[in-house]
Scaffold this motif. Structure first.
Motif, PDB file in Angstrom:
ATOM      1  N   HIS A 193      30.751  37.601  47.429  1.00 28.39           N
ATOM      2  CA  HIS A 193      30.981  38.708  48.529  1.00 28.39           C
ATOM      3  C   HIS A 193      31.744  39.678  48.091  1.00 28.39           C
ATOM      4  O   HIS A 193      33.024  39.089  47.747  1.00 28.39           O
ATOM      5  N   LEU A 194      31.529  40.972  48.070  1.00 27.17           N
ATOM      6  CA  LEU A 194      32.725  41.828  47.862  1.00 27.17           C
ATOM      7  C   LEU A 194      32.839  42.670  49.211  1.00 27.17           C
ATOM      8  O   LEU A 194      31.995  43.148  49.601  1.00 27.17           O
ATOM      9  N   ASP A 195      34.121  42.513  49.834  1.00 29.72           N
ATOM     10  CA  ASP A 195      34.287  43.085  51.119  1.00 29.72           C
ATOM     11  C   ASP A 195      33.019  43.154  52.135  1.00 29.72           C
ATOM     12  O   ASP A 195      32.578  43.766  52.746  1.00 29.72           O
ATOM     13  N   GLY A 196      32.640  41.739  52.203  1.00 27.69           N
ATOM     14  CA  GLY A 196      31.707  41.251  53.258  1.00 27.69           C
ATOM     15  C   GLY A 196      30.285  41.552  52.868  1.00 27.69           C
ATOM     16  O   GLY A 196      29.263  41.127  53.653  1.00 27.69           O
ATOM     17  N   VAL A 197      30.029  42.184  51.663  1.00 27.97           N
ATOM     18  CA  VAL A 197      28.746  42.512  51.118  1.00 27.97           C
ATOM     19  C   VAL A 197      28.258  41.286  50.016  1.00 27.97           C
ATOM     20  O   VAL A 197      28.849  40.966  48.928  1.00 27.97           O
ATOM     21  N   ASN A 198      27.071  40.702  50.198  1.00 31.55           N
ATOM     22  CA  ASN A 198      26.797  39.753  49.593  1.00 31.55           C
ATOM     23  C   ASN A 198      26.010  40.208  48.223  1.00 31.55           C
ATOM     24  O   ASN A 198      25.189  41.299  48.219  1.00 31.55           O
ATOM     25  N   LEU A 199      26.495  39.762  46.919  1.00 35.16           N
ATOM     26  CA  LEU A 199      25.970  40.431  45.803  1.00 35.16           C
ATOM     27  C   LEU A 199      25.041  39.353  45.030  1.00 35.16           C
ATOM     28  O   LEU A 199      25.417  38.193  44.650  1.00 35.16           O
ATOM     29  N   PRO A 200      23.744  39.815  45.044  1.00 37.33           N
ATOM     30  CA  PRO A 200      22.758  38.672  44.780  1.00 37.33           C
ATOM     31  C   PRO A 200      22.898  38.315  43.168  1.00 37.33           C
ATOM     32  O   PRO A 200      22.488  37.196  42.608  1.00 37.33           O
ATOM     33  N   ARG A 201      23.451  39.421  42.368  1.00 36.24           N
ATOM     34  CA  ARG A 201      23.616  39.300  40.677  1.00 36.24           C
ATOM     35  C   ARG A 201      25.088  39.688  40.569  1.00 36.24           C
ATOM     36  O   ARG A 201      25.393  40.772  40.663  1.00 36.24           O
ATOM     37  N   PRO A 202      25.875  38.828  40.588  1.00 38.83           N
ATOM     38  CA  PRO A 202      27.408  39.033  40.222  1.00 38.83           C
ATOM     39  C   PRO A 202      27.704  39.461  38.730  1.00 38.83           C
ATOM     40  O   PRO A 202      28.904  39.366  38.553  1.00 38.83           O
ATOM     41  N   ARG A 203      26.712  39.675  38.109  1.00 38.56           N
ATOM     42  CA  ARG A 203      27.086  40.361  36.631  1.00 38.56           C
ATOM     43  C   ARG A 203      28.028  41.445  36.842  1.00 38.56           C
ATOM     44  O   ARG A 203      27.966  42.406  37.575  1.00 38.56           O
ATOM     45  N   GLY A 204      28.771  41.448  35.779  1.00 34.34           N
ATOM     46  CA  GLY A 204      30.127  42.844  35.896  1.00 34.34           C
ATOM     47  C   GLY A 204      31.065  42.775  36.837  1.00 34.34           C
ATOM     48  O   GLY A 204      31.603  43.775  36.879  1.00 34.34           O
ATOM     49  N   ILE A 205      30.825  41.923  37.839  1.00 31.83           N
ATOM     50  CA  ILE A 205      31.899  41.926  38.967  1.00 31.83           C
ATOM     51  C   ILE A 205      33.154  41.445  38.657  1.00 31.83           C
ATOM     52  O   ILE A 205      34.225  41.811  39.312  1.00 31.83           O
ATOM     53  N   GLY A 206      33.740  40.931  37.496  1.00 31.03           N
ATOM     54  CA  GLY A 206      34.812  40.690  36.924  1.00 31.03           C
ATOM     55  C   GLY A 206      35.870  41.581  36.903  1.00 31.03           C
ATOM     56  O   GLY A 206      36.925  41.564  37.216  1.00 31.03           O
ATOM     57  N   SER A 207      35.432  43.091  36.566  1.00 33.91           N
ATOM     58  CA  SER A 207      36.130  43.733  36.360  1.00 33.91           C
ATOM     59  C   SER A 207      36.736  44.640  37.734  1.00 33.91           C
ATOM     60  O   SER A 207      37.092  45.651  37.710  1.00 33.91           O
ATOM     61  N   ALA A 208      35.970  44.092  38.748  1.00 35.15           N
ATOM     62  CA  ALA A 208      36.391  44.688  40.207  1.00 35.15           C
ATOM     63  C   ALA A 208      37.699  44.271  40.478  1.00 35.15           C
ATOM     64  O   ALA A 208      38.026  44.147  41.815  1.00 35.15           O
ATOM     65  N   PHE A 209      38.341  43.110  39.772  1.00 31.92           N
ATOM     66  CA  PHE A 209      39.717  42.447  40.294  1.00 31.92           C
ATOM     67  C   PHE A 209      40.764  43.401  40.330  1.00 31.92           C
ATOM     68  O   PHE A 209      41.703  43.053  39.393  1.00 31.92           O
ATOM     69  N   PHE A 210      40.545  44.617  40.842  1.00 30.55           N
ATOM     70  CA  PHE A 210      41.870  45.466  40.886  1.00 30.55           C
ATOM     71  C   PHE A 210      41.952  45.929  42.351  1.00 30.55           C
ATOM     72  O   PHE A 210      40.894  46.127  42.904  1.00 30.55           O
ATOM     73  N   ASP A 211      43.249  46.474  42.535  1.00 30.96           N
ATOM     74  CA  ASP A 211      43.550  46.431  44.059  1.00 30.96           C
ATOM     75  C   ASP A 211      42.916  45.699  45.087  1.00 30.96           C
ATOM     76  O   ASP A 211      42.218  45.988  46.013  1.00 30.96           O
ATOM     77  N   ILE A 212      43.077  44.271  44.903  1.00 33.40           N
ATOM     78  CA  ILE A 212      42.643  43.181  45.417  1.00 33.40           C
ATOM     79  C   ILE A 212      43.567  42.795  46.529  1.00 33.40           C
ATOM     80  O   ILE A 212      44.862  42.538  46.099  1.00 33.40           O
ATOM     81  N   GLN A 213      43.458  42.760  47.782  1.00 29.11           N
ATOM     82  CA  GLN A 213      44.189  42.278  48.699  1.00 29.11           C
ATOM     83  C   GLN A 213      44.354  40.671  48.741  1.00 29.11           C
ATOM     84  O   GLN A 213      45.469  39.957  48.525  1.00 29.11           O
ATOM     85  N   ARG A 214      43.092  39.950  48.504  1.00 24.49           N
ATOM     86  CA  ARG A 214      43.240  38.520  48.343  1.00 24.49           C
ATOM     87  C   ARG A 214      41.783  37.986  47.995  1.00 24.49           C
ATOM     88  O   ARG A 214      40.632  38.773  48.236  1.00 24.49           O
ATOM     89  N   VAL A 215      41.682  37.126  47.623  1.00 22.07           N
ATOM     90  CA  VAL A 215      40.314  36.234  47.022  1.00 22.07           C
ATOM     91  C   VAL A 215      40.335  34.970  48.013  1.00 22.07           C
ATOM     92  O   VAL A 215      41.314  33.928  47.605  1.00 22.07           O
TER      93      VAL A 215
ATOM     94  N   ALA B  78      35.877  38.421  47.636  1.00 20.22           N
ATOM     95  CA  ALA B  78      36.802  39.330  47.289  1.00 20.22           C
ATOM     96  C   ALA B  78      37.025  40.476  48.210  1.00 20.22           C
ATOM     97  O   ALA B  78      36.081  41.074  48.593  1.00 20.22           O
ATOM     98  N   ILE B  79      38.389  40.595  48.778  1.00 18.53           N
ATOM     99  CA  ILE B  79      38.739  41.472  49.657  1.00 18.53           C
ATOM    100  C   ILE B  79      39.512  42.542  49.192  1.00 18.53           C
ATOM    101  O   ILE B  79      40.790  42.049  48.652  1.00 18.53           O
ATOM    102  N   THR B  80      39.303  43.753  49.321  1.00 16.51           N
ATOM    103  CA  THR B  80      40.229  44.801  48.727  1.00 16.51           C
ATOM    104  C   THR B  80      40.966  45.497  49.647  1.00 16.51           C
ATOM    105  O   THR B  80      40.681  45.341  50.821  1.00 16.51           O
TER     106      THR B  80
END
Length: 919
Positions: A126-148, A170-172
């Motif tokens: 989940h990214l900010d409460g939204v389910n991601l059925p295919r998390p490809r490419g989500i690794g580079s979303a790890f910026f301005d992250i509050q907590r995981v 992941a919660i931004t």
């Protein structure tokens, strides 16, 4: 709008806003980005309390009756964690691998390696409460992250679909009202690592704010091409950038609206892994007594092309919340588009002593001398040159477009906390996988070209009631309905090409420089173009050519079939130069004399699957004292089933059922003091009843039909020896153990945290499983069904341990802090066969070398971070980090097939420094 243009505009806007703001800012009392964001979502009062939202409400980690790990973005950055795959070294029970771009997540042995368009993850992301059925490419979303947050165990009632293993959330940071602040950070390290991150939070009005953040990251490959062919780059170089823009608005005291958009672009050379079959003894002269003889498994012999990754992942989302005094209403909507495109040739082999001699070997090279005393027909130097000039390539495309809508009504205050809601998820996928069989006179490639549509909707309710101020009970219920449909085509191409004695075999070329697959541009999906009910050889050739946009500069398959199937006078090319010469080292022959399809199959795909299931949870928790909690819970979770490839052209597509996990957990959470040392000590016992577990094997069509209970006749002409990937419900497993975590607040501001997991995970009741390490059409004697009861589940080290030591102390100028993170994983297996080799009587022995080796020995890891906040206000900070200090070389995933022992590794030792300025 062009997505790349949108991405560059977002990144440019983020950086442009950061730079002038940094120069203009003067007020050192302004809140930090974290503080600004918290104004929009007030934290709990105590600064030392770790906040979690596993129950979809804020509460203290110590008040949460369950197992969860939480990391702040600052904590992860300090030790050099770059993306989601690095988390596995920080969380006991967690295994994350990047398998050719697929992010595979296992939690306590529960997960899924089915990375096709038909598979679903067992750990929800989940990214900010939204389910991601295919998390490809989500690794580079790890910026301005509050907590995981890593939630362990089924999340069926609150986190929804396909969360049997748990979830990663992941919660931004979101925009903060009333404050102008931000930061700019530059980072550099080994492997030519460079990274730039920027954040700015801007108040638009008293009740509206926007937040822009962006990042850029690049580094060289973690692999090294040490082979004779230079100029070919290898996997795991990255060139990524991303941006995020958010708007938060409170038009009234009751109403809040959040709108966000993000874009992630991941480029570079992707993830191919490396095939260890040669050094492990699959090919004569390549057998090593131990992999320890390989100095660096990331040294490889490259061939073909430089891998090319082009991945775009973007989305927009909104969250609207209305406070109706006695309850709140919340709507979350999202659209995400993941377009992953990767083309590569895999390295021939890792480097090891004698590797070039091994690559020079072929059986005909050892043929007896000619009658005249001359050398054998095949020159080893030519064999080596042919191996190095092999352009057998693959291309994979995954285009996933998903819609997420959820309406929730809830109350998080008082003695009765409850939540009811419904959600709808739709995913439309285009999936393409194709390969070429360069230099092969028989296998010329494969292709999957399909679309899959998935619809899922659910209704749920969950409530916690506090009985007497100390005792609480929780109950939850969720109904889910899933449906999947697939259309398209799957093909495996087999052509018999050569002369009467197969003298010209290695002169077959396809996939060389300039080659392009048609992919989305394919126009023929039904090979029976004349509609007579049969597929003749010419129609197979036409279908094959329709899947190729452009042949390569040195390809000759197009010339071989220029006059259709059958007899041909196409030239036999020099295998290296491509000139029309006799093949180097082969018998004197100038032309191919026959070229006909054989054994290949073209299967049109038309499958569907529907299922519905109910998840539930029951929990009781008791506060013995305000600082001592005990709890007991039972929770269920399901992972949707699906269907396999069609057996034959539009033949039956056997289905497999939905997996089910029921978790039983008993735990306690405690805080107390030992003298002047504050202590946190938590413990839990757990048991997972894992039923209808799905395994995936490579089976012949005949075996798949038998295993799938297919009693209908297969379509005429179906090659029943053809190998297909087949998923089926195979076993019930038992997963149990104990987890202990805690921490000590020591004098001098020293903190020591630890987490220990003991895990047992074995297969219980199970049907015999075909040994998918062998192909039925290649090695039928070993590709038979084996008993697997009692085998240990893959990726389940028995002992897992993490510890973290940190300290911060004042300096005459600013503050210095450091963190030391230590991890241990005991040995583990990566297939259900546990490195077992069977003899003719079916007796098994664990191997210590060879292609069947899937055991990973235990290992330690260490990560370090040190930082200096230069001024008392913390505006300027200098940090150093080292990840995987010991340079432990260990596998994140292993894939074993008839000809492969392909291994994917975690990152090597990386280190660097960063400078950050806040304003």
């Amino acid at each position: 709008m062009n997505t790349r243009l949108f991405a560059r505009a977002m990144l440019a806007a983020s950086t442009a806003l950061c730079l002038p703001a940094l120069a203009m800012a003067q007020d050192t009392t302004q809140p930090t980005p974290a503080e600004a964001s918290d104004q929009a979502e007030p934290p709990l009062d105590d600064d030392d309390i770790v906040v979690v939202t596993a129950e979809r409400r804020e509460q203290s980690l110590q008040d949460f009756a369950g197992t969860i790990s939480v990391f702040s973005g600052e904590d992860l950055r300090k030790i050099g964690v770059q993306n989601v795959t690095d988390l596995q070294e920080q969380v006991p029970g967690l295994s994350i691998a990047n398998n050719q771009g697929n992010v595979e997540v296992f939690i306590r042995g529960i997960g899924s390696s089915n990375n096709t368009e038909l598979g679903d993850p067992a750990a929800a992301f989940h990214l900010d409460g939204v389910n991601l059925p295919r998390p490809r490419g989500i690794g580079s979303a790890f910026f301005d992250i509050q907590r995981v947050e890593v939630n362990t165990g089924p999340q069926g009632t609150l986190r929804g679909r396909n969360a049997t293993a748990g979830s990663i959330n992941a919660i931004t940071f979101r925009p903060g009202l009333g404050s102008f602040d931000g930061s700019l950070e530059f980072e550099a390290g080994n492997y030519e690592h460079r990274s730039l991150r920027g954040v700015v939070n801007i108040p638009v009005t008293d009740n509206m704010a926007v937040r822009f953040s962006g990042m850029y990251l690049e580094h060289d490959s973690y692999y090294d091409n040490v082979g004779p062919v230079r100029g070919i780059d290898v996997a795991e170089a990255e060139d990524n950038y991303a941006g995020r823009a958010q708007l938060y608005w409170e038009p009234t005291d009751r109403l809040s609206i959040l709108i966000a958009g993000d874009y992630i672009s991941e480029n570079g050379t992707g993830f191919t892994g490396s095939n260890f079959a040669l050094p492990l003894g699959e090919i004569e002269n390549g057998n090593l007594s131990s992999l320890d003889e390989i100095d660096n498994p990331r040294d490889v012999i490259a061939r073909g092309i430089t891998p090319v990754l082009d991945s775009d992942h973007w989305g927009i989302r909104t969250k609207i919340t209305y406070d109706a005094d006695d309850f709140k209403i919340e709507y979350t909507g999202s659209y995400r588009d993941v377009d992953y495109d990767y083309e590569a040739t895999t390295p021939l082999t890792p480097f090891f002593p004698g590797v070039l001699d091994s690559l020079s070997f072929r059986e005909d090279a050892l043929a007896p001398a000619n009658p005249d005393g001359s050398q054998p027909l095949v020159d080893p130097n030519i064999v080596l040159a042919e191996n190095l000039d092999d352009f057998s390539r693959f291309r994979t495309i995954t285009d996933s477009r998903s819609h997420f809508h959820e309406l929730r009504i809830f109350d998080t205050e008082g003695d009765f906390i409850w939540s009811v809601g419904g959600l709808y998820i739709r995913e439309d996928q285009f999936s393409f996988l194709a390969s070429t069989g360069d230099r092969s006179p028989f296998f010329s490639g494969l292709e999957f070209n399909t679309t899959v549509d998935t619809d899922s909707f659910a209704f749920y309710g969950d409530a916690t009631y506090e009985i007497d101020g100390r005792f609480r009970i929780t109950g939850g219920l969720r109904y889910t309905n899933d449906s999947k449909q697939r259309q398209g085509v799957a093909a495996r191409y087999g052509f018999a090409i050569g002369d009467d004695n197969f003298n010209c075999c290695m002169g077959v070329r396809v996939g060389t420089e300039g080659f392009e697959f048609a992919a989305r541009e394919r126009t023929i999906f039904n090979p029976d173009t004349d509609g007579d009910g049969t597929i003749n050889n010419q129609e197979i050739i036409d279908f094959y050519f329709d899947g190729i946009k452009q042949f390569g500069d040195r390809d000759n398959v197009d010339e071989i079939f220029a006059n259709g199937p059958g007899a041909t006078d196409a030239p036999c090319l020099d295998t290296i130069t491509g000139d029309n010469l006799t093949c180097n080292g082969f018998a004197d022959t100038d032309n191919f004399t026959f070229a006909v399809p054989f054994g290949g199959q073209i299967f049109r795909q038309d499958g569907n699957f529907d299922d519905e299931f109910v998840d539930w949870r029951i929990r009781g928790e008791w506060d013995i004292t305000p600082d001592n909690l005990v709890y007991a819970l039972i929770a269920s979770g399901h992972k949707s089933g699906g269907f396999n490839d069609n057996l034959g052209d539009l033949g039956v597509a056997p289905t497999y059922g939905t997996e089910n996990v029921i978790l039983y957990e008993l735990g306690t959470k405690n805080e107390f003091s030992l003298g002047n040392v504050g202590v946190r000590l938590n413990a839990s016992l757990f048991y997972n009843d894992y039923s209808d577990q799905v395994f995936t094997s490579l089976l012949s069509v005949a075996q798949a039909a038998e295993l799938g209970g297919v009693e209908v006749d297969l379509p005429g002409g179906t090659n029943q020896a053809l190998v297909v990937s087949f998923s089926f419900n195979a076993a019930d497993s038992r997963i149990y153990g104990a987890q202990l975590d805690g921490g000590f607040d020591l004098p001098e501001n020293i903190k020591l945290d630890f987490n220990l997991l003991w895990l047992e995970a074995e297969i219980g009741n199970a049907e015999p499983i075909q040994d998918f390490r062998f192909q039925a059409d290649v090695d039928p004697e070993n590709a038979v069904f084996r008993e697997i009861e009692g085998r240990r589940l893959p990726r389940t080290p028995r002992w897992q341990f993490n510890a973290r030591l940190s300290q911060a102390f004042e300096l005459p100028q600013g503050e210095l802090d450091y963190v030391i993170s230590l991890g241990y994983r005991s040995s583990q297996y990566h297939t259900i066969f546990n490195s077992i080799e069977f003899d003719a009587d079916g007796n098994g022995t664990e191997v210590t070398s060879g292609r069947l080796l899937d055991r990973i020995d235990g290992y330690w890891t260490m990560d370090l971070g040190i930082g200096w906040s230069i001024d008392d206000a913390g505006k300027y900070r200098l940090e150093g980090f080292a990840n995987n200090v010991t340079n432990a070389i260990h596998e994140a995933a292993i894939i074993i097939t008839q000809f492969d022992n392909t291994r994917f590794f975690t990152r090597p030792r990386t280190y660097g420094a960063r400078f950050r300025a806040k304003f």
